[in-house]
Design a protein around this motif. Structure first.
Motif, mmCIF file in Angstrom:
data_model
loop_
_atom_site.group_PDB
_atom_site.id
_atom_site.type_symbol
_atom_site.label_atom_id
_atom_site.label_comp_id
_atom_site.label_asym_id
_atom_site.label_seq_id
_atom_site.Cartn_x
_atom_site.Cartn_y
_atom_site.Cartn_z
ATOM 1 N N VAL A 1 7.998 20.742 -1.216
ATOM 2 C CA VAL A 1 6.597 20.752 -0.764
ATOM 3 C C VAL A 1 5.767 19.475 -1.057
ATOM 4 O O VAL A 1 5.497 18.590 0.048
ATOM 5 C CB VAL A 1 5.616 21.931 -1.369
ATOM 6 N N ALA A 2 6.155 19.009 -2.253
ATOM 7 C CA ALA A 2 5.334 17.656 -2.560
ATOM 8 C C ALA A 2 6.157 16.515 -1.913
ATOM 9 O O ALA A 2 5.526 15.600 -1.174
ATOM 10 C CB ALA A 2 5.610 17.175 -3.963
ATOM 11 N N THR A 3 7.397 16.618 -1.617
ATOM 12 C CA THR A 3 8.141 15.469 -0.907
ATOM 13 C C THR A 3 7.722 15.330 0.695
ATOM 14 O O THR A 3 7.429 14.237 1.054
ATOM 15 C CB THR A 3 9.761 16.054 -0.903
ATOM 16 N N ALA A 4 7.790 16.728 1.128
ATOM 17 C CA ALA A 4 7.252 16.787 2.559
ATOM 18 C C ALA A 4 6.177 16.097 2.754
ATOM 19 O O ALA A 4 5.694 15.087 3.574
ATOM 20 C CB ALA A 4 7.114 18.255 3.035
ATOM 21 N N TRP A 5 5.075 16.402 1.930
ATOM 22 C CA TRP A 5 3.658 15.948 2.122
ATOM 23 C C TRP A 5 3.546 14.298 1.888
ATOM 24 O O TRP A 5 3.190 13.384 2.697
ATOM 25 C CB TRP A 5 2.467 16.399 1.135
ATOM 26 N N PHE A 6 4.612 13.595 0.944
ATOM 27 C CA PHE A 6 4.651 12.247 0.822
ATOM 28 C C PHE A 6 5.352 11.646 2.076
ATOM 29 O O PHE A 6 4.911 10.562 2.515
ATOM 30 C CB PHE A 6 5.611 12.090 -0.513
ATOM 31 N N MET A 7 6.209 12.386 2.484
ATOM 32 C CA MET A 7 6.844 11.684 3.652
ATOM 33 C C MET A 7 5.976 11.787 4.913
ATOM 34 O O MET A 7 5.937 10.802 5.563
ATOM 35 C CB MET A 7 8.135 12.557 4.212
ATOM 36 N N VAL A 8 5.011 12.984 5.046
ATOM 37 C CA VAL A 8 4.058 12.518 6.081
ATOM 38 C C VAL A 8 3.112 11.431 5.984
ATOM 39 O O VAL A 8 2.872 10.779 6.995
ATOM 40 C CB VAL A 8 3.386 14.078 6.044
ATOM 41 N N MET A 9 2.473 11.492 4.570
ATOM 42 C CA MET A 9 1.807 10.452 4.193
ATOM 43 C C MET A 9 2.271 8.963 4.755
ATOM 44 O O MET A 9 1.379 8.158 5.277
ATOM 45 C CB MET A 9 0.968 10.302 2.800
ATOM 46 N N PHE B 1 0.856 -1.201 0.068
ATOM 47 C CA PHE B 1 -0.121 0.007 0.021
ATOM 48 C C PHE B 1 0.894 1.319 -0.029
ATOM 49 O O PHE B 1 0.610 2.270 -0.846
ATOM 50 C CB PHE B 1 -0.867 0.005 1.074
ATOM 51 N N ILE B 2 2.051 1.297 0.901
ATOM 52 C CA ILE B 2 2.759 2.358 0.854
ATOM 53 C C ILE B 2 3.317 2.628 -0.661
ATOM 54 O O ILE B 2 3.467 3.752 -0.943
ATOM 55 C CB ILE B 2 4.122 2.025 1.869
ATOM 56 N N THR B 3 3.838 1.353 -1.047
ATOM 57 C CA THR B 3 4.439 1.587 -2.805
ATOM 58 C C THR B 3 3.271 2.332 -3.416
ATOM 59 O O THR B 3 3.574 3.246 -4.347
ATOM 60 C CB THR B 3 4.540 0.243 -3.283
ATOM 61 N N LEU B 4 1.858 1.947 -3.293
ATOM 62 C CA LEU B 4 0.773 2.436 -4.180
ATOM 63 C C LEU B 4 0.690 3.904 -3.848
ATOM 64 O O LEU B 4 0.500 4.639 -4.809
ATOM 65 C CB LEU B 4 -0.384 1.679 -3.671
ATOM 66 N N LEU B 5 0.772 4.366 -2.566
ATOM 67 C CA LEU B 5 0.838 5.743 -2.412
ATOM 68 C C LEU B 5 1.835 6.586 -2.997
ATOM 69 O O LEU B 5 1.212 7.602 -3.501
ATOM 70 C CB LEU B 5 1.124 5.448 -0.610
ATOM 71 N N LYS B 6 2.853 6.012 -3.118
ATOM 72 C CA LYS B 6 3.834 6.600 -3.829
ATOM 73 C C LYS B 6 3.810 6.814 -5.164
ATOM 74 O O LYS B 6 4.040 7.704 -5.987
ATOM 75 C CB LYS B 6 5.420 6.248 -3.338
ATOM 76 N N SER B 7 3.294 5.644 -5.773
ATOM 77 C CA SER B 7 2.966 5.354 -7.114
ATOM 78 C C SER B 7 2.253 6.363 -7.760
ATOM 79 O O SER B 7 2.006 6.644 -9.188
ATOM 80 C CB SER B 7 2.544 3.982 -7.537
ATOM 81 N N THR B 8 1.273 7.048 -6.956
ATOM 82 C CA THR B 8 0.042 7.776 -7.394
ATOM 83 C C THR B 8 0.760 9.113 -8.002
ATOM 84 O O THR B 8 -0.020 9.762 -8.820
ATOM 85 C CB THR B 8 -0.770 8.350 -6.066
ATOM 86 N N ALA B 9 2.119 9.410 -7.737
ATOM 87 C CA ALA B 9 2.797 10.524 -8.099
ATOM 88 C C ALA B 9 2.945 10.320 -9.814
ATOM 89 O O ALA B 9 2.946 11.024 -10.717
ATOM 90 C CB ALA B 9 4.043 10.661 -7.662
ATOM 91 N N LEU B 10 2.912 9.039 -10.152
ATOM 92 C CA LEU B 10 3.224 8.707 -11.796
ATOM 93 C C LEU B 10 1.773 9.219 -12.402
ATOM 94 O O LEU B 10 1.927 9.664 -13.579
ATOM 95 C CB LEU B 10 3.369 7.209 -12.027
ATOM 96 N N VAL B 11 0.722 9.433 -11.978
ATOM 97 C CA VAL B 11 -0.618 9.746 -12.726
ATOM 98 C C VAL B 11 -0.343 11.060 -13.284
ATOM 99 O O VAL B 11 -1.177 11.634 -13.988
ATOM 100 C CB VAL B 11 -1.653 9.674 -11.900
ATOM 101 N N SER B 12 0.460 11.842 -12.940
ATOM 102 C CA SER B 12 0.704 13.453 -13.439
ATOM 103 C C SER B 12 1.147 13.138 -14.633
ATOM 104 O O SER B 12 0.711 14.196 -15.581
ATOM 105 C CB SER B 12 1.907 13.958 -12.649
ATOM 106 N N ALA C 1 4.760 8.456 6.740
ATOM 107 C CA ALA C 1 4.910 8.029 8.180
ATOM 108 C C ALA C 1 3.301 7.774 8.699
ATOM 109 O O ALA C 1 3.539 6.733 9.678
ATOM 110 C CB ALA C 1 5.453 9.497 8.557
ATOM 111 N N VAL C 2 2.545 8.478 8.434
ATOM 112 C CA VAL C 2 1.188 8.162 8.951
ATOM 113 C C VAL C 2 0.648 6.427 8.642
ATOM 114 O O VAL C 2 0.331 5.830 9.625
ATOM 115 C CB VAL C 2 0.133 9.145 8.443
ATOM 116 N N ALA C 3 0.915 6.257 7.504
ATOM 117 C CA ALA C 3 0.685 4.710 7.139
ATOM 118 C C ALA C 3 1.550 3.914 7.687
ATOM 119 O O ALA C 3 0.808 2.850 8.093
ATOM 120 C CB ALA C 3 0.745 5.077 5.506
ATOM 121 N N SER C 4 2.532 4.129 7.961
ATOM 122 C CA SER C 4 3.455 3.216 8.633
ATOM 123 C C SER C 4 3.133 3.005 10.158
ATOM 124 O O SER C 4 3.091 1.777 10.589
ATOM 125 C CB SER C 4 5.168 3.742 8.720
ATOM 126 N N LEU C 5 2.722 4.091 10.697
ATOM 127 C CA LEU C 5 2.295 4.085 12.115
ATOM 128 C C LEU C 5 1.135 3.132 12.271
ATOM 129 O O LEU C 5 0.733 2.437 12.891
ATOM 130 C CB LEU C 5 1.757 5.376 12.633
#
Lengths: 305, 260
Positions: free
Chosen positions: A264-272, A226-237, A274-278
């Motif tokens: 800015v985008a990097t920071a938000w991905f890191m937050v997302m 799921f975390i991989t999926l979360l990051k893969s969403t960036a590809l839809v640009s 981190a939350v998902a990992s928790l």
């Protein structure tokens, strides 16, 4: 033992060692050197970023909560969550097709997993996003007749965001199917036999016996997927879906602050992430303590109609 | 009505013919022990009684109806899985490896199947469960998880679980073979009591003492066929076939081992 000097002894003299003796701490030079190297590199990187006159950190702060960025963030989350929901359902369908006794279903599921794992995700996103080039309209007709029940322009029917969700879900389902398969495969055959012998139907056996035992095995790999999926969403640009990265780039196209908005985008991905990992850690702990909780759970008889 | 009847049961796994035409009837309140060397098809035979294994030829009749099949127009037809599931509720099965559900407490192990089958009200199920836990001597383990129990305790819970469905016939597939020797007797004691209460039982076992003390009949199976069918004393003391004698010789026997 008292120390005595044995004259002419081949072993030589035995020293006097007090009983309260302690072992000296060894100075671990290697550790200190490694730590120093890492520290120097870190300071360099931070300094390079902080004092770099090409980057204005205040701009990063300004845009972190920009409405457009927040809207992109919302889109990204929506993409990831809806793709995950579809992928779980699809993954389960695939794994049961793969485990079925019907050779056609088995073959289809195998081919599906092979196809979606071998084509790069970005290619799949481009393919689905540009489906209109291949099939300008989608129509449903009765096979072998000219009766058309439904026909619509492909771009109207499948907007870019839907194409993005579909591409992410179809791709991810192939991975999830394999994860589910190993989880379900970890439940011993005797469990299924015992459930059958007790008169449980296939579906009851899956729901009450197999899946609850497969769940703890499935969670860790499914979560990292799921975390991989979360990051893969960036590809839809690449198909112009207004996700976090796309919005950040739209802004930087206007104000030329490329690095700042990428940060800015990097920071938000890191937050997302981190939350998902928790959340994952919480789920894992919960399924690990589940047995203990069940052991002490108060009686609770479900009233049957 | 004969509770359980095997008619000309054949079964092959690949090229290996495990059962080669078994005929056997178990009468009401009768306890039949199936003896035989490993690989003789005993367990496969037992598994055909509740449809876990489908016979290639022949059939099994359980309480009057054919297991997993329906007879019509001169042929047997497969019945829907839900009907087979319903049939299975009339026959309890106890496995060599217990097969308790490890993610469920003892209580939930017992209640799962009757809840799914909607057999009885919550209060009825609860008192049935309490009675059965008393019967197997483990009322204090109601909230325990299976992993915290000894093998003997797990098997007693497995017997209680099978009895929750109030079966008319009980099948035991080597119920004590996976147990440490000192835990065997507690399980056999529960089985003896069950037999004394009039349960119809088909027991695959290596416990010759149990067969001698409890069984009404002993079936000796080898090579996928029934070679002997006799009262326990007669088989254990004077087996009629060469292979029966060889089997008893190997087991080291004379049925001297007494169970409590």
């Amino acid at each position: 033992m008292t120390a005595t000097r044995t004259a002419g002894g081949t072993e030589g003299a035995e020293e006097v060692i007090p009983p309260s003796v302690q072992t000296a701490e060894k100075v671990r030079w290697g550790r200190w050197i490694a730590a120093a190297v890492v520290l120097v590199v870190l300071v360099q990187v931070v300094l390079a970023a902080a004092v770099n006159e090409n980057i204005e950190w205040s701009v990063v702060g300004d845009y972190l909560f920009d409405p457009q960025v927040l809207h992109g963030l919302q889109t990204t989350l929506l993409l990831a969550v809806s793709a995950e929901v579809i992928t779980i359902v699809l993954g389960l369908l695939l794994v049961y097709a793969r485990l079925s006794s019907n050779p056609l279903l088995r073959g289809f599921a195998g081919a599906y997993v092979w196809f979606f794992r071998s084509v790069p995700l970005i290619v799949q996103i481009l393919l689905l996003g540009n489906l209109a080039l291949f099939a300008p309209d989608v129509s449903v007709s009765i096979p072998f007749t000219s009766v058309v029940l439904f026909s619509q322009d492909t771009n109207d029917l499948i907007p870019a965001a839907t194409a993005a969700v579909l591409a992410l879900a179809l791709h991810d389902a192939a991975y999830n199917a394999e994860i589910f398969r190993s989880g379900i495969g970890s439940v011993p055959e005797g469990q299924r036999r015992a459930a059958s012998a007790l008169g449980l139907t296939w579906w009851q056996t899956q729901r009450k016996v197999v899946l609850p035992q497969a769940f703890p095995v499935i969670i860790p790999p499914a979560a990292s997927q799921f975390i991989t999926l979360l990051k893969s969403t960036a590809l839809v640009s690449v198909i112009a879906v207004p996700d976090l990265l796309t919005e950040a780039q739209t802004i930087s196209n206007r104000n030329a602050r490329v690095m700042e908005l990428l940060f800015v985008a990097t920071a938000w991905f890191m937050v997302m992430v981190a939350v998902a990992s928790l959340a994952v850690r919480w789920l894992e702990r919960r399924s690990a303590t589940r047995n203990r909780r069940l052991a002490t759970k108060p009686v609770e008889v479900v009233v049957q109609p | 009505m004969t509770p359980l009847e095997f008619v000309n049961v054949h079964k092959s796994f690949g090229a290996h013919e495990v059962l080669r035409g078994v005929d056997l009837a178990v009468a009401e309140r009768e306890v039949v022990c199936v003896l035989g060397p490993s690989g003789s098809g005993k367990s496969t035979l037992l598994n055909t009684a509740n449809g876990l294994v489908d016979p290639d030829q022949g059939y099994v009749r359980l309480l009057g109806s054919v297991v997993g099949r329906r007879y019509a127009r001169g042929r047997l037809h497969r019945i829907p899985p839900s009907d087979l599931a319903r049939q299975r509720r009339d026959v309890g099965m106890v496995f060599q490896q217990f097969n308790l559900f490890p993610h469920l407490s003892v209580e939930d192990n017992l209640l799962l199947a009757p809840r799914m089958a909607k057999s009885g009200s919550a209060t009825a199920l609860r008192s049935r469960m309490e009675a059965l836990l008393d019967q197997v001597g483990l009322p204090e383990k109601r909230h325990a998880m299976p992993a915290t129990l000894s093998g003997g305790q797990q098997q007693r819970i497995a017997i209680a679980r099978a009895l929750m469905m109030q079966p008319k016939v009980m099948l035991f597939d080597e119920p004590t073979s996976a147990l440490d020797p000192e835990l065997v007797s507690e399980v056999l004691r529960v089985m003896k009591q069950l037999a004394a209460d009039g349960m119809t039982m088909l027991v695959v076992t290596h416990e010759l003492g149990f067969a001698r003390d409890v069984a009404d009949r002993v079936i000796f199976v080898d090579g996928g066929v029934v070679l002997e069918d006799a009262p326990p004393d007669r088989f254990l003391q004077a087996p009629q076939t060469e292979r029966g004698r060889a089997f008893l010789g190997h087991t080291g026997v004379s049925a001297s081992r007494t169970s409590p």
